[in-house]
Design a protein around this motif. Structure first.
Motif, mmCIF file in Angstrom:
data_model
loop_
_atom_site.group_PDB
_atom_site.id
_atom_site.type_symbol
_atom_site.label_atom_id
_atom_site.label_comp_id
_atom_site.label_asym_id
_atom_site.label_seq_id
_atom_site.Cartn_x
_atom_site.Cartn_y
_atom_site.Cartn_z
ATOM 1 N N ARG A 192 0.859 -1.186 0.000
ATOM 2 C CA ARG A 192 0.000 0.000 0.000
ATOM 3 C C ARG A 192 0.895 1.236 0.000
ATOM 4 O O ARG A 192 2.101 1.134 0.213
ATOM 5 C CB ARG A 192 -0.916 -0.042 1.220
ATOM 6 C CG ARG A 192 -1.897 -1.205 1.093
ATOM 7 C CD ARG A 192 -2.782 -1.454 2.284
ATOM 8 N NE ARG A 192 -3.248 -0.265 2.970
ATOM 9 C CZ ARG A 192 -3.731 -0.277 4.193
ATOM 10 N NH1 ARG A 192 -3.827 -1.403 4.860
ATOM 11 N NH2 ARG A 192 -4.128 0.824 4.751
ATOM 12 N N VAL B 278 -2.302 8.493 -4.105
ATOM 13 C CA VAL B 278 -2.898 8.828 -2.810
ATOM 14 C C VAL B 278 -2.399 10.154 -2.249
ATOM 15 O O VAL B 278 -3.159 10.920 -1.683
ATOM 16 C CB VAL B 278 -2.621 7.683 -1.810
ATOM 17 C CG1 VAL B 278 -3.036 8.056 -0.406
ATOM 18 C CG2 VAL B 278 -3.307 6.419 -2.254
ATOM 19 N N ASP C 29 -5.566 11.141 -0.045
ATOM 20 C CA ASP C 29 -6.897 10.812 -0.531
ATOM 21 C C ASP C 29 -6.908 9.347 -0.959
ATOM 22 O O ASP C 29 -6.440 9.005 -2.046
ATOM 23 C CB ASP C 29 -7.271 11.709 -1.711
ATOM 24 C CG ASP C 29 -8.695 11.476 -2.198
ATOM 25 O OD1 ASP C 29 -9.324 10.466 -1.805
ATOM 26 O OD2 ASP C 29 -9.190 12.307 -2.988
ATOM 27 N N PRO C 30 -7.410 8.469 -0.109
ATOM 28 C CA PRO C 30 -7.373 7.039 -0.405
ATOM 29 C C PRO C 30 -8.198 6.635 -1.626
ATOM 30 O O PRO C 30 -8.040 5.524 -2.132
ATOM 31 C CB PRO C 30 -7.917 6.384 0.861
ATOM 32 C CG PRO C 30 -8.654 7.450 1.579
ATOM 33 C CD PRO C 30 -8.047 8.757 1.169
ATOM 34 N N ASP C 31 -9.045 7.531 -2.122
ATOM 35 C CA ASP C 31 -9.849 7.214 -3.302
ATOM 36 C C ASP C 31 -9.119 7.495 -4.615
ATOM 37 O O ASP C 31 -9.601 7.113 -5.672
ATOM 38 C CB ASP C 31 -11.166 8.006 -3.272
ATOM 39 C CG ASP C 31 -12.052 7.573 -2.110
ATOM 40 O OD1 ASP C 31 -11.998 6.381 -1.729
ATOM 41 O OD2 ASP C 31 -12.779 8.432 -1.579
ATOM 42 N N ARG C 32 -7.969 8.168 -4.539
ATOM 43 C CA ARG C 32 -7.188 8.465 -5.740
ATOM 44 C C ARG C 32 -6.121 7.394 -5.958
ATOM 45 O O ARG C 32 -5.608 6.819 -5.001
ATOM 46 C CB ARG C 32 -6.494 9.821 -5.613
ATOM 47 C CG ARG C 32 -7.445 10.993 -5.634
ATOM 48 C CD ARG C 32 -6.731 12.309 -5.623
ATOM 49 N NE ARG C 32 -5.580 12.259 -6.527
ATOM 50 C CZ ARG C 32 -4.587 13.114 -6.505
ATOM 51 N NH1 ARG C 32 -4.576 14.086 -5.633
ATOM 52 N NH2 ARG C 32 -3.584 13.024 -7.348
ATOM 53 N N GLU C 33 -5.763 7.174 -7.222
ATOM 54 C CA GLU C 33 -4.685 6.224 -7.514
ATOM 55 C C GLU C 33 -3.363 6.714 -6.934
ATOM 56 O O GLU C 33 -2.613 5.961 -6.336
ATOM 57 C CB GLU C 33 -4.550 6.021 -9.025
ATOM 58 C CG GLU C 33 -3.534 4.958 -9.358
ATOM 59 C CD GLU C 33 -3.505 4.613 -10.827
ATOM 60 O OE1 GLU C 33 -2.524 3.998 -11.254
ATOM 61 O OE2 GLU C 33 -4.457 4.952 -11.546
#
Length: 93
Positions: free
Chosen positions: A25, A78, A72-76
């Motif tokens: 991650r 982050v 931003d965990p929703d972006r590729e």
């Protein structure tokens, strides 16, 4: 040994490489080694880029500034970065 300073960054990077690979991650390494602003992906393991590891090298003592880090965990990608300028700290020619 008393009075001897050593740089812990190479030791930290050696430990970070296999752990970042295993973690899988996003990982952010923040340091001030050369004291200039730099954002990159410098880590390799077995000649392969460790893509999930990002480095932020921050400003140093001759140009003390700030960097805002967004996550931003929703972006590729982050992590996002924005410099915050303190005019009083700008180097003058």
């Amino acid at each position: 040994v008393t009075g001897v300073q050593t740089c812990a960054l190479p030791i930290s990077i050696a430990a970070l490489k296999p752990n970042a690979t295993k973690f899988g991650r996003p990982v952010l390494l923040i340091h001030g080694d050369k004291h200039r602003l730099l954002i990159d992906k410098p880590l390799y393991q077995n000649r392969k880029l460790i893509y999930n590891a990002t480095r932020l090298m921050v400003f140093g003592e001759n140009e003390v500034q700030a960097v805002e880090v967004g996550v931003d965990p929703d972006r590729e990608d982050v992590f996002s970065f924005r410099t915050l300028t303190v005019r009083e700290n700008l180097a003058t020619p």
